[in-house]
Write a protein that holds these residues in place. Structure first.
Motif, PDB file in Angstrom:
ATOM      1  N   PHE A  86       0.851  -1.189   0.000  1.00  0.00           N
ATOM      2  CA  PHE A  86       0.000   0.000   0.000  1.00  0.00           C
ATOM      3  C   PHE A  86       0.888   1.241   0.000  1.00  0.00           C
ATOM      4  O   PHE A  86       1.978   1.239   0.594  1.00  0.00           O
ATOM      5  CB  PHE A  86      -0.895   0.060   1.249  1.00  0.00           C
ATOM      6  CG  PHE A  86      -1.944  -1.015   1.312  1.00  0.00           C
ATOM      7  CD1 PHE A  86      -3.269  -0.728   1.019  1.00  0.00           C
ATOM      8  CD2 PHE A  86      -1.610  -2.314   1.676  1.00  0.00           C
ATOM      9  CE1 PHE A  86      -4.244  -1.716   1.092  1.00  0.00           C
ATOM     10  CE2 PHE A  86      -2.574  -3.301   1.748  1.00  0.00           C
ATOM     11  CZ  PHE A  86      -3.902  -3.003   1.452  1.00  0.00           C
ATOM     12  N   GLN A  87       0.415   2.286  -0.638  1.00  0.00           N
ATOM     13  CA  GLN A  87       1.015   3.606  -0.522  1.00  0.00           C
ATOM     14  C   GLN A  87       0.067   4.468   0.296  1.00  0.00           C
ATOM     15  O   GLN A  87      -1.130   4.532  -0.001  1.00  0.00           O
ATOM     16  CB  GLN A  87       1.239   4.225  -1.909  1.00  0.00           C
ATOM     17  CG  GLN A  87       2.295   3.514  -2.738  1.00  0.00           C
ATOM     18  CD  GLN A  87       2.318   4.016  -4.165  1.00  0.00           C
ATOM     19  OE1 GLN A  87       1.271   4.237  -4.765  1.00  0.00           O
ATOM     20  NE2 GLN A  87       3.507   4.195  -4.726  1.00  0.00           N
ATOM     21  N   VAL A  88       0.615   5.132   1.303  1.00  0.00           N
ATOM     22  CA  VAL A  88      -0.219   5.940   2.188  1.00  0.00           C
ATOM     23  C   VAL A  88       0.391   7.329   2.312  1.00  0.00           C
ATOM     24  O   VAL A  88       1.611   7.499   2.266  1.00  0.00           O
ATOM     25  CB  VAL A  88      -0.370   5.303   3.589  1.00  0.00           C
ATOM     26  CG1 VAL A  88      -1.050   3.954   3.493  1.00  0.00           C
ATOM     27  CG2 VAL A  88       0.974   5.169   4.287  1.00  0.00           C
ATOM     28  N   SER A  89      -0.476   8.325   2.456  1.00  0.00           N
ATOM     29  CA  SER A  89      -0.072   9.703   2.708  1.00  0.00           C
ATOM     30  C   SER A  89      -0.582  10.095   4.082  1.00  0.00           C
ATOM     31  O   SER A  89      -1.758   9.890   4.397  1.00  0.00           O
ATOM     32  CB  SER A  89      -0.648  10.627   1.626  1.00  0.00           C
ATOM     33  OG  SER A  89      -0.235  11.956   1.844  1.00  0.00           O
ATOM     34  N   LEU A  90       0.306  10.636   4.927  1.00  0.00           N
ATOM     35  CA  LEU A  90      -0.017  10.927   6.317  1.00  0.00           C
ATOM     36  C   LEU A  90      -0.338  12.403   6.509  1.00  0.00           C
ATOM     37  O   LEU A  90      -0.007  13.252   5.659  1.00  0.00           O
ATOM     38  CB  LEU A  90       1.156  10.518   7.221  1.00  0.00           C
ATOM     39  CG  LEU A  90       1.635   9.078   7.069  1.00  0.00           C
ATOM     40  CD1 LEU A  90       2.796   8.792   8.022  1.00  0.00           C
ATOM     41  CD2 LEU A  90       0.492   8.093   7.310  1.00  0.00           C
ATOM     42  N   ALA A  91      -0.955  12.711   7.642  1.00  0.00           N
ATOM     43  CA  ALA A  91      -1.353  14.086   7.931  1.00  0.00           C
ATOM     44  C   ALA A  91      -0.159  15.002   8.106  1.00  0.00           C
ATOM     45  O   ALA A  91      -0.262  16.214   7.872  1.00  0.00           O
ATOM     46  CB  ALA A  91      -2.227  14.114   9.190  1.00  0.00           C
ATOM     47  N   ASP A  92       1.005  14.465   8.531  1.00  0.00           N
ATOM     48  CA  ASP A  92       2.183  15.310   8.714  1.00  0.00           C
ATOM     49  C   ASP A  92       2.938  15.564   7.409  1.00  0.00           C
ATOM     50  O   ASP A  92       4.027  16.139   7.408  1.00  0.00           O
ATOM     51  CB  ASP A  92       3.127  14.686   9.743  1.00  0.00           C
ATOM     52  CG  ASP A  92       3.580  13.283   9.345  1.00  0.00           C
ATOM     53  OD1 ASP A  92       3.240  12.840   8.216  1.00  0.00           O
ATOM     54  OD2 ASP A  92       4.262  12.628  10.147  1.00  0.00           O
ATOM     55  N   GLY A  93       2.385  15.130   6.274  1.00  0.00           N
ATOM     56  CA  GLY A  93       3.015  15.363   4.989  1.00  0.00           C
ATOM     57  C   GLY A  93       3.889  14.238   4.495  1.00  0.00           C
ATOM     58  O   GLY A  93       4.360  14.278   3.345  1.00  0.00           O
ATOM     59  N   ALA A  94       4.143  13.219   5.302  1.00  0.00           N
ATOM     60  CA  ALA A  94       4.985  12.099   4.888  1.00  0.00           C
ATOM     61  C   ALA A  94       4.184  11.129   4.025  1.00  0.00           C
ATOM     62  O   ALA A  94       2.948  11.051   4.123  1.00  0.00           O
ATOM     63  CB  ALA A  94       5.551  11.379   6.110  1.00  0.00           C
ATOM     64  N   ALA A  95       4.877  10.396   3.184  1.00  0.00           N
ATOM     65  CA  ALA A  95       4.273   9.354   2.357  1.00  0.00           C
ATOM     66  C   ALA A  95       5.124   8.109   2.499  1.00  0.00           C
ATOM     67  O   ALA A  95       6.359   8.167   2.401  1.00  0.00           O
ATOM     68  CB  ALA A  95       4.193   9.789   0.896  1.00  0.00           C
TER      69      ALA A  95
END
Length: 565
Positions: free
Chosen positions: A539-548
């Motif tokens: 899976f590819q995920v994007s986080l609330a802190d801007g990290a992926a």
């Protein structure tokens, strides 16, 4: 286009791919040997032919006829390298040699026939010289034109001048070397080159196209081009021998400077520059040392001297600095030093890189890294090469600094970048870093992740779409993924995701909200080998802190494999 072919002498070495395998790889040509290309026999030894092996047979059929058959892969580069000494031996007697293909070379017959006292005498002299110089059997054919001379060489025949059309007329159409055309001609009732040559040229062009028209000219004894003779390569190597063996670094530096200036002057005299340098040394005890240095720019005299000095320093003092590791120190001093310009280009033919001309900063870095390699060995400095694979870790291969940057596996064509705007994905992926379309099923063999189809490179189904991660973790980090209700997210055997990922926890760090995700991309690798089998979904995920991040779930465990920039 002239219709008067030049009187041509062609030297032919039978079964050359088999002989090349013996010369280069040590495969005995006296045994049953077959060279295969695309799973079909392209050449075989005399012993293999006695067992019924023929060109065009499939591998399984050839091995069925001869169970003791040794199979060798077809390698045109190997054939060409092994044939070079044969061409050089011919050039010792005559000039103006053209390499028709590995195993056959041609030249104008007039010069050697006048010098040696006739065509037959010239043919015998060339065959004897090749046998003595290269220990290779060969046959010579002489006729009007390269094509007819090649067919005459099969039987060692000298066709009298003007009789080439009659010689060709009795040969079968298979002699053209065009199986598809020969099969069609036979079905049309044309069985010999004479029958084919008797057809009107205009009708042949209209029915068989330009290649058929060319074959029609050859069948009539009219070559389509003159000989393209080659110029013998200049000997650019420089060698120095020393009465007193070199066993000190200061003496090695002095020898390196003198030999480097000699090599640079010789290259400059031919308008050439060196980009890859081979350094060879022989010790008083007969030990042979060899190392190749590469350089992105042009090697000046000072740069050549530096690399020779570094390498000699590494050889002479290497073992004491490595505590016994790496290459062994020579058992005696160096008595012979040889520099081989392995890669040369026209001095004005080097295209500058993106940084412009080779600058001082790049040269300083290159010198420092090369210096480290000279002391610690080539494996001390590694660079990454991108290739094919299904995961970021598989796509990268580390090679020594300065070596050929070739991927271990060919990569697929570039993939288009898409965005995930589905509601289940939790919104659009930030900056397209976790690009791709969310999939709910499929397998690696079904072309997941939109892997490219067609082309010469493998499609690598199941691989991730671009962009690639910026950091691939050497050891994946354990993680947990929960949905909006706080329940763990699981992926079933049919790749069904239990709920949309909402929070990610890595190790002991606090949970982070997942604002975008895409996947899964399933991979089921080496299922036929249970000990090596691996089945996972990524899976590819994007986080609330801007990290992926790149996540993988395997055997119910979530892992962080890579980080996007």
């Amino acid at each position: 286009m002239s219709d008067a072919p030049v009187r041509t002498l062609l030297l032919w070495c039978p079964d050359w791919p088999v002989l090349a395998a013996e010369i280069v790889d040590g495969v005995p040509a006296t045994g049953p040997v077959a060279v295969l290309h695309a799973n079909r026999v392209v050449a075989c030894s005399e012993r293999a032919r006695a067992e019924g092996v023929r060109r065009g047979l499939r591998k399984r059929e050839a091995q069925g006829r001869c169970p003791q058959l040794t199979v060798v892969d077809y390698d045109p580069g190997r054939d060409a390298r092994a044939f070079e000494p044969v061409v050089a031996a011919v050039e010792e007697l005559v000039a103006g040699v053209e390499v028709v293909r590995p195993g056959a070379c041609a030249l104008t017959a007039r010069g050697p026939s006048r010098y040696f006292g006739g065509e037959e005498a010239a043919a015998e002299r060339i065959v004897e010289h090749v046998a003595q110089a290269c220990v290779v059997e060969s046959q010579v054919g002489i006729a009007d034109g390269v094509f007819a001379a090649g067919l005459a060489a099969r039987t060692g025949r000298i066709v009298p001048p003007g009789e080439t059309p009659e010689f060709l007329a009795g040969l079968p159409v298979e002699a053209l070397g065009r199986p598809a055309l020969a099969d069609l001609l036979r079905r049309l009732g044309v069985r010999s080159l004479g029958d084919f040559a008797a057809l009107p040229a205009g009708d042949v062009l209209a029915r068989f196209g330009f290649d058929g028209a060319l074959a029609h000219r050859l069948a009539a004894g009219r070559d389509h081009r003159p000989l393209a003779v080659r110029q013998p390569p200049a000997d650019l190597t420089v060698t120095a021998e020393y009465d007193e063996p070199i066993d000190r670094v200061d003496a090695a530096a002095f020898a390196a400077r003198a030999l480097a200036e000699q090599l640079h002057d010789r290259l400059a005299g031919h308008g050439l520059a060196c980009t890859r340098l081979g350094i060879e040394a022989v010790t008083a005890h007969g030990q042979e040392l060899h190392r190749v240095w590469r350089h992105d720019g042009l090697l000046t005299a000072a740069a050549i001297a530096d690399r020779v000095r570094w390498q000699l320093d590494g050889w002479l003092t290497g073992s004491s600095r490595r505590g016994g590791g790496g290459p062994a120190r020579p058992t005696s001093g160096i008595i012979r030093l040889r520099l081989v310009p392995d890669g040369v280009i026209a001095q004005a033919g080097l295209q500058a890189g993106l940084w412009g001309e080779t600058g001082e900063e790049r040269e300083r870095a290159h010198r420092a890294l090369s210096r480290v390699q000279g002391i610690l060995g080539p494996e001390a400095v590694l660079t990454a090469v991108l290739g094919g694979g299904r995961s970021p870790a598989d796509e990268v291969r580390l090679v020594p600094w300065g070596d050929e940057r070739l991927p271990a596996r060919p990569g697929p064509p570039p993939l288009p970048v898409a965005r995930d705007t589905t509601a289940a994905g939790g919104g659009e992926v930030a900056d397209g870093r976790a690009a791709g379309r969310r999939r709910g099923g499929g397998s690696a063999s079904s072309g997941a992740a939109g892997a490219g189809r067609g082309g010469a490179a493998p499609p690598w189904p199941g691989r991730l779409p671009p962009p690639a991660p910026a950091v691939v973790l050497p050891s994946p980090l354990a993680a947990t993924v929960h949905d909006a209700d706080g329940e763990p997210v699981v992926v079933s055997a049919r790749l069904a995701v239990s709920a949309a990922p909402a929070r990610l926890t890595v190790g002991t760090a606090p949970p982070t909200e997942i604002v975008g995700w895409t996947g899964p991309w399933p991979v089921d690798e080496r299922w036929w080998a249970p000990a090596e089998a691996r089945r996972r979904a990524r899976f590819q995920v994007s986080l609330a802190d801007g990290a992926a991040l790149l996540l993988a779930v395997e055997a119910g465990r979530w892992l962080v494999e890579a980080i996007y920039d």
